[in-house]
Each structure stands twice: as structure tokens, then as C-alpha cells.
Design a protein around this motif. Sequence first.
Motif, PDB file in Angstrom:
ATOM      1  N   LEU A  29      82.891   9.566  29.499  1.00 36.68           N
ATOM      2  CA  LEU A  29      81.809   9.022  30.314  1.00 36.68           C
ATOM      3  C   LEU A  29      80.498   8.966  29.527  1.00 36.68           C
ATOM      4  CD1 LEU A  29      82.594  10.911  33.645  1.00 36.68           C
ATOM      5  CD2 LEU A  29      83.229   8.572  33.002  1.00 36.68           C
ATOM      6  N   LYS A  30      80.553   9.250  28.240  1.00 33.12           N
ATOM      7  CA  LYS A  30      79.322   9.284  27.449  1.00 33.12           C
ATOM      8  C   LYS A  30      78.594   7.938  27.508  1.00 33.12           C
ATOM      9  CE  LYS A  30      77.484  10.649  22.979  1.00 33.12           C
ATOM     10  NZ  LYS A  30      77.790  11.235  21.674  1.00 33.12           N
ATOM     11  N   LYS A  31      77.381   7.973  28.018  1.00 32.33           N
ATOM     12  CA  LYS A  31      76.535   6.787  28.180  1.00 32.33           C
ATOM     13  C   LYS A  31      77.176   5.707  29.046  1.00 32.33           C
ATOM     14  CE  LYS A  31      73.302   5.993  25.098  1.00 32.33           C
ATOM     15  NZ  LYS A  31      72.565   5.675  23.840  1.00 32.33           N
ATOM     16  N   ILE A 122      81.084   3.383  37.659  1.00 35.53           N
ATOM     17  CA  ILE A 122      80.327   2.320  36.966  1.00 35.53           C
ATOM     18  C   ILE A 122      81.095   1.856  35.737  1.00 35.53           C
ATOM     19  CG2 ILE A 122      78.245   1.937  35.587  1.00 35.53           C
ATOM     20  CD1 ILE A 122      76.749   3.657  37.743  1.00 35.53           C
ATOM     21  N   GLN A 123      81.657   2.797  35.004  1.00 38.64           N
ATOM     22  CA  GLN A 123      82.413   2.433  33.806  1.00 38.64           C
ATOM     23  C   GLN A 123      83.629   1.564  34.156  1.00 38.64           C
ATOM     24  OE1 GLN A 123      82.978   4.879  30.066  1.00 38.64           O
ATOM     25  NE2 GLN A 123      84.801   5.437  31.183  1.00 38.64           N
ATOM     26  N   ALA A 124      84.214   1.853  35.319  1.00 42.93           N
ATOM     27  CA  ALA A 124      85.381   1.078  35.753  1.00 42.93           C
ATOM     28  C   ALA A 124      84.983  -0.261  36.370  1.00 42.93           C
ATOM     29  CB  ALA A 124      86.195   1.899  36.757  1.00 42.93           C
ATOM     30  N   GLY A 125      83.687  -0.499  36.488  1.00 43.26           N
ATOM     31  CA  GLY A 125      83.226  -1.762  37.060  1.00 43.26           C
ATOM     32  C   GLY A 125      83.265  -1.809  38.578  1.00 43.26           C
ATOM     33  N   GLY A 261      77.304  13.735  28.720  1.00 48.79           N
ATOM     34  CA  GLY A 261      78.538  14.487  28.894  1.00 48.79           C
ATOM     35  C   GLY A 261      78.588  15.087  30.280  1.00 48.79           C
ATOM     36  N   GLN A 262      79.773  15.198  30.829  1.00 48.27           N
ATOM     37  CA  GLN A 262      79.943  15.834  32.145  1.00 48.27           C
ATOM     38  C   GLN A 262      81.304  16.482  32.189  1.00 48.27           C
ATOM     39  OE1 GLN A 262      82.082  14.626  34.908  1.00 48.27           O
ATOM     40  NE2 GLN A 262      81.291  15.888  36.560  1.00 48.27           N
ATOM     41  N   PHE A 290      80.084  19.620  26.849  1.00 45.92           N
ATOM     42  CA  PHE A 290      79.641  19.652  25.443  1.00 45.92           C
ATOM     43  C   PHE A 290      80.542  18.777  24.569  1.00 45.92           C
ATOM     44  CE2 PHE A 290      77.195  23.582  26.475  1.00 45.92           C
ATOM     45  CZ  PHE A 290      76.011  23.249  25.841  1.00 45.92           C
ATOM     46  N   ALA A 291      81.863  18.843  24.815  1.00 42.37           N
ATOM     47  CA  ALA A 291      82.785  18.044  24.006  1.00 42.37           C
ATOM     48  C   ALA A 291      82.519  16.558  24.202  1.00 42.37           C
ATOM     49  CB  ALA A 291      84.233  18.385  24.369  1.00 42.37           C
ATOM     50  N   MET A 292      82.283  16.156  25.428  1.00 37.96           N
ATOM     51  CA  MET A 292      82.043  14.730  25.706  1.00 37.96           C
ATOM     52  C   MET A 292      80.742  14.265  25.065  1.00 37.96           C
ATOM     53  SD  MET A 292      81.909  12.799  29.404  1.00 37.96           S
ATOM     54  CE  MET A 292      83.565  13.284  29.900  1.00 37.96           C
TER      55      MET A 292
END
Lengths: 407, 133
Positions: A29-31, A122-125, A261-262, A290-292
Amino acid sequence: MDFRPHLAIIPLSRVPKSMPKHRGRDLSLKKACAIAGVAESRLGVVPDSTVLTLQAEAFAAALTDAGLEKSDVDGVLVSGAWGRLPQLQICEYLGIQPKYADSTSVGGASFEFHLGHAAAAIQAGLCKVAVILYGSTQRSKQDKYIFQIRNDLGYQYEAPYGLPTPVGAYALAASRHFAEYGTTSEQLADLAVSTRAWAGLNPRAYRREPLTRDEVLESGLIASPLHRLDCCLFTDGGGAVVVVSPDVARTLDKPPVWLLGQGESLSHAQISEMPDLTITPAAESGKRAFAMAGVTHDRIDVTGIYDSFTITVLLTLESLGFCKPGEGGAFLENGRTGPGGEFPLNTNGGGLSYCHPGQYGIFLIIEAVRQLRGECDERQVADAVMALISGTGGVLSSNSTCILGLE
Amino acid sequence: MAEETQAIDPDGDPYWAGAAEGELHYRKCAACDAAIFYPRSICPKCGATDPAWAVSKGEGVVYACTTVHRAPPAFADNAPYTVLLVDIDEGFRMMGGLANNGEGVADIAIGDRVAVTFQDGPDGRPAPYFTPA
């Protein structure tokens, strides 16, 4: 012979643990979204309001802050234990027919979950402009539903003992941390003092007068070892957060605050079911966040940790890895988290001193966005470009941690 | 105190029936050997259904404890009183209160050994409480 081996039931342990791929790229989900607008309603004691009017206030103000119109909103994310079907009631009141809706309700952390879910949608439109909403009139209406002892389903095994919820559960966790690590009430009091000092710099905070360690220790035990001033406020209030797609974000006047990141995690509903009372679900969700984001702790300029109780903050800081297990008490000492300290934490004054209308998590988002935009006047953390917020809900039951940044 | 009456449901019925007989009932998974508390119809460790019922010896160690000074209304007359989380020797954790509202117990601390005893809970039904062992 089985011609459909892909339909075979496989044990859960064989599900791959690595980051899933979609069309050749890591699903992240980054940005995927940015926060474009934030606002509170009136806070504190607001007797001439309802849960609907407070949310409407915050909603209108957050859209103005974003530079968007009501007609732009196509997603709504709502928590809250008010109403029969709160999400339907608030959408009707505001006149929105969203095409994406989420009402994840896991206590005060719900809004950090919503932020991740809005990003995914949002990413999935599925939508472009999503609004996260909350409002409560618990103070004015003296709505103490959260303090009622449930006695059905799993709760029947705790009900006979009169543990006040949620404070008693947090007191049990504190007792365990004290016994394992020698943590003290003085250390917890220092967090309350530092947080109050931030509130003194925030005109919107409910309690702004300076506080001393002794005043916390002498405020009376609620459930040992927690004192009255280890506990959050009990106020009215509402908030709204406008989350937008990257293409919308780039058209707006204010700088977008990106979700970098989440991570989220659910642990238990009742305190007797928590595996280790000193390790919260933030240990899991923090790692994922943190990883994301692809960053380390030293990149975080300002932090918002859900402070339903002082002990919540101590346990969450340890679980997120800002200090080692058992070091949380020392971490909070001597104003380290207060104004001028090396670890600016809960700069709005937190649930302890600014406001706490039942579910506080939306205010963590609002303050982080204001800090990153440089809108915090006297309490502004200089040159803040990255923030971490961590919401805890229930009785250390749920956690969602988000890392936000200007770039 | 009507609002404090405990629900009786099929999931918990054998537990409360056990308490009425002075026995602490829990469930044990035949598939993975996990001790299951609170008792439920599915093993929360491995997912096997319908775990068997078992009877605990009712002894364990205090894992966490708090003394409640500001009590919920139905419990206000008893305050201050102590609530415990106890790690029972058979391998499960449960909440309990100090028996007789802690009367005769000078101090109770994390790490202390305790044993179960049964007394009437707030709704008049017998429920498990603990005394120092």
C-alpha cells in the motif's frame, strides 16, 4: 485420480508467508493514497450536539481543508458504537451514497485500520476520495456503555469478578510489566506529565494546566497500579480524515501526506485471552508497517501512540521496537517524550490531556498530518517529514500502525 | 443486580454445572492436546472441533493482579477487591477473584500459588474464586 489438485484443502501452515505478487509486483500500500484533509469537530463538552452534528462539522471542515467538495466523496469508513447501523445513519445524514464502504470496528484503533483499508480500496480502483469519520457525545450524554460489564458469550467467564472495563484490563497488564521488569508508577506518571506539557501548547486541548509527577501519583487509584491521571479523558468530540488517490492528491493545494506503510493485527477480545500481557498486537502490525514503508525507526520524526492509559503507550513503544522489552519505563522518564525532548510523542496532548471521545484513533491521524504539514504552531516539531502513528483498541486487543510522510 | 445475571448458553452450560458441583471444567483438544479456556466448541490452536471436557485440579500461579478501587456500580459495595489472572497447572489461563473478597489474605502477588474454591458469584450461582495455596 484427482484432476483438480488445486482444489485440495491444504493446511494453513502451508500458505506461503512471503509478500504476495500481483502482475509481477509486490502487493503493497506504499503511496497508494494520500491524506488530503483533516479536521476535528468541537471537542470537550459539547452539550448542544449529537453524534451526527459533530461528524457533520468535522466532515465539512476536513473537505474544506482538502479543497474538495462533498460530491467528490465516493468512499466512507466509519466506526463507532452509537446507533443501530451507524454507517447507514451518517451517510444518510450527510447525503452520501458511497460506492465503497467499510465499518471495521475494533475499538479506538479502528481509524488506523480504515486508513489501510481506504488505501487498498483506492489502489484497487474502487474509490478515489474516501472519508474516515467519527463522533461521540459520550461526555454530554453520560453514555458509559463501555464501562458496562458484559456477561454473555465469552464474557461470562470474566463477568463474576467485577473487572472494570477497559481500565481493569490495562491495570492487569501494568501489574505484569511492573512484576517482570520493575517498571514503576513514577515512570508512567512522567508520560502523563510530558503529554500534559504538549497539551499546554495546544489551544484545542481539554486539560492544559501543568501537571506534576506527584499530582499523578496522588490522584487516587482506579485499579492498581493505575491512578486516575494514568487514564484518558472522557470527552465529546468528532473528527474526519479525507483520503485520496495519488492523481487527486497532485491536484490539491496543500502538500499531500502519503501513507508509506500500514500493518494491522487482531489478538483477542478479553484480557484473559491475551497471550502475553507485555506484548501487544503492535509487535506484528508494526513490523508490517516498517517493512512496507521500507524505513527504520531512526527515520521517524514525530510519533503518535494511542494513550488510552499511560501503560498503553509504554507497551506499544516496546512492541513497536522503539525500545527493548522492559525498557519502556526508563524510555518515558524525565520529559523525554515532552516538548523539547528527544522523542516527540502525542504532541496534541493525547487522549490523556487533549480529548478522548471513546475512540481516539482518528485524532492520531489528524495530528500527524498537521505536524507533517507544519501547521502546529507552538508545538510544531521542526522539520518533521515522517510520522508514525499506532492505534490500539479494545483491551490491548487490536493494533494498526501507519507510517506517514511528505515524500 | 438483574443486569449482572450471567447468561446460560449451550457453550458454557457444562462449565457452570461443574462449578455448581465444585469442579473447574475446561476443554482439551484430542488432536493437538491443547488445554482450552474459556471452554468453546472449536480448538483455538488447531481448529479441531468438539474438544472433550476435562476437570482441572484447580491449582496454579498468579499471572497478573489488580485491586479495583473504582468499581462498576453492581460491585461498588465490595470495593476495594482484587481480580486475578491465574495460570492453571493444566496449561490454561483464567480470570478469578480472591475468595471471600480477600478476607484473611494479607497480600497476594504475581507468582503466588493459588487454589480454586467455589463461592456464589454476583448472580447467586457458584463461580470459581482463588485462595493462596
